[in-house]
Motif scaffolding. Structure first.
Motif, PDB file in Angstrom:
ATOM      1  N   ALA A 156       0.818  -1.218   0.000  1.00 58.48           N
ATOM      2  CA  ALA A 156       0.000   0.000   0.000  1.00 58.48           C
ATOM      3  C   ALA A 156       0.849   1.265   0.000  1.00 58.48           C
ATOM      4  O   ALA A 156       0.489   2.262  -0.632  1.00 58.48           O
ATOM      5  CB  ALA A 156      -0.932  -0.014   1.204  1.00 58.48           C
ATOM      6  N   LYS A 157       1.971   1.266   0.722  1.00 57.06           N
ATOM      7  CA  LYS A 157       2.827   2.452   0.755  1.00 57.06           C
ATOM      8  C   LYS A 157       3.364   2.780  -0.637  1.00 57.06           C
ATOM      9  O   LYS A 157       3.379   3.936  -1.059  1.00 57.06           O
ATOM     10  CB  LYS A 157       3.995   2.240   1.722  1.00 57.06           C
ATOM     11  N   LEU A 160       0.479   4.037  -2.849  1.00 58.94           N
ATOM     12  CA  LEU A 160       0.099   5.404  -2.499  1.00 58.94           C
ATOM     13  C   LEU A 160       1.116   6.402  -3.045  1.00 58.94           C
ATOM     14  O   LEU A 160       0.750   7.440  -3.603  1.00 58.94           O
ATOM     15  CB  LEU A 160      -0.018   5.547  -0.979  1.00 58.94           C
ATOM     16  N   GLN A 161       2.387   6.077  -2.905  1.00 61.75           N
ATOM     17  CA  GLN A 161       3.431   6.961  -3.422  1.00 61.75           C
ATOM     18  C   GLN A 161       3.308   7.132  -4.935  1.00 61.75           C
ATOM     19  O   GLN A 161       3.408   8.248  -5.458  1.00 61.75           O
ATOM     20  CB  GLN A 161       4.810   6.409  -3.068  1.00 61.75           C
ATOM     21  N   PRO A 172       3.209  11.459   0.621  1.00 65.06           N
ATOM     22  CA  PRO A 172       2.599  11.354   1.952  1.00 65.06           C
ATOM     23  C   PRO A 172       3.632  11.476   3.065  1.00 65.06           C
ATOM     24  O   PRO A 172       4.811  11.185   2.870  1.00 65.06           O
ATOM     25  CB  PRO A 172       1.958   9.956   1.939  1.00 65.06           C
ATOM     26  N   CYS A 192      -0.811   8.876   8.779  1.00 61.51           N
ATOM     27  CA  CYS A 192      -0.433   9.167   7.392  1.00 61.51           C
ATOM     28  C   CYS A 192      -1.229  10.378   6.919  1.00 61.51           C
ATOM     29  O   CYS A 192      -2.456  10.399   7.021  1.00 61.51           O
ATOM     30  CB  CYS A 192      -0.718   7.962   6.498  1.00 61.51           C
ATOM     31  N   ALA A 216      -1.506   3.822   5.045  1.00 61.62           N
ATOM     32  CA  ALA A 216      -1.402   4.180   3.625  1.00 61.62           C
ATOM     33  C   ALA A 216      -2.562   3.594   2.831  1.00 61.62           C
ATOM     34  O   ALA A 216      -3.107   4.249   1.929  1.00 61.62           O
ATOM     35  CB  ALA A 216      -0.069   3.690   3.058  1.00 61.62           C
ATOM     36  N   LEU A 220      -5.109   5.736   0.588  1.00 57.95           N
ATOM     37  CA  LEU A 220      -5.239   5.442  -0.835  1.00 57.95           C
ATOM     38  C   LEU A 220      -6.686   5.182  -1.210  1.00 57.95           C
ATOM     39  O   LEU A 220      -7.174   5.649  -2.254  1.00 57.95           O
ATOM     40  CB  LEU A 220      -4.374   4.236  -1.195  1.00 57.95           C
TER      41      LEU A 220
END
Length: 237
Positions: A156-157, A160-161, A172, A192, A216, A220
């Motif tokens: 997920a990180k 999201l990035q 974020p 976050c 994240a 998202l």
């Protein structure tokens, strides 16, 4: 390590060792001395790959080889193993050298992951493949049930990035809001924040990294809903 801690660990594993020395060895990091769990770790790694591979093969009969390999990599990577080890509170039972103890080795992903593999190797040697596979499949049951062939390989990180970069927005920000519990069993609350949302997202987990990913994922999801709404143009600076 007290007998009570070892007994609690075995209850969480769902397996009681007939030979306590085998459990002690599986929990002994190389920093503790020459008699350590590295050989058991090597064995457990091979066994784990086969057990998870077979489980995926049976669960997804329509999957291609590449898809199965991707899912297996996701299930047996160090981060996943460390998550499972934390669920079992393996860290509080580790036998570490003085240096590793002082540097927080009982919380380190690599050490926790290696120890879980060593435990798998130890169970296999004591009780054979059938019992070992039964235990591993039980540990992984919820994770396996949550898998799908359409599931993205990226966490997920990362997603999201990439989402923020695609919309040319600031990346974020993650902040540790709170750390609870004893040193061997910390729980992290992570916040976050992104500029495109008025509200931040918080998540709580035994691992800072896991909490960041959960927060994240929530952000998202909110951003994707916003993008699909009539006000989606707000995402563009």
């Amino acid at each position: 390590m007290s007998e009570l801690l070892k007994q609690r660990l075995q209850q969480r594993l769902g397996y009681e060792f007939r030979a306590p020395a085998q459990l002690d060895l599986a929990l002994t990091h190389r920093s503790h001395g020459a008699h350590n769990n590295e050989r058991l770790e090597f064995l457990g790694d091979s066994i784990l790959n086969f057990i998870v591979g077979e489980a995926l093969f049976r669960r997804f009969p329509e999957a291609r080889e590449g898809q199965l390999s991707r899912l297996r990599s996701q299930m047996v990577k160090g981060e996943t193993l460390a998550e499972i080890a934390r669920e079992f509170e393996v860290g509080e039972c580790l036998r570490l050298g003085e240096g590793e103890m002082k540097s927080g080795g009982h919380r380190r992903d690599s050490i926790l992951a290696d120890t879980l593999e060593a435990l798998i190797g130890a169970i296999y040697l004591e009780s054979g493949f059938t019992v070992c596979a039964e235990r591993v499949n039980a540990w992984y049951q919820k994770r396996l049930e949550a898998l799908s062939l359409e599931q993205p390989a990226k966490d997920a990180k990362t997603r999201l990035q990439e989402f923020m970069q695609a919309h040319k927005l600031p990346l974020p920000e993650y902040e540790v809001v709170e750390i609870e519990g004893e040193a061997h069993a910390h729980r992290f609350t992570i916040e976050c924040r992104v500029d495109s949302l008025k509200e931040s997202a918080r998540a709580r987990a035994n691992s800072r990294r896991v909490a960041e990913k959960e927060a994240a994922a929530e952000v998202l999801e909110k951003l994707q809903k916003l993008e699909l709404s009539p006000k989606g143009k707000r995402l563009t600076p």
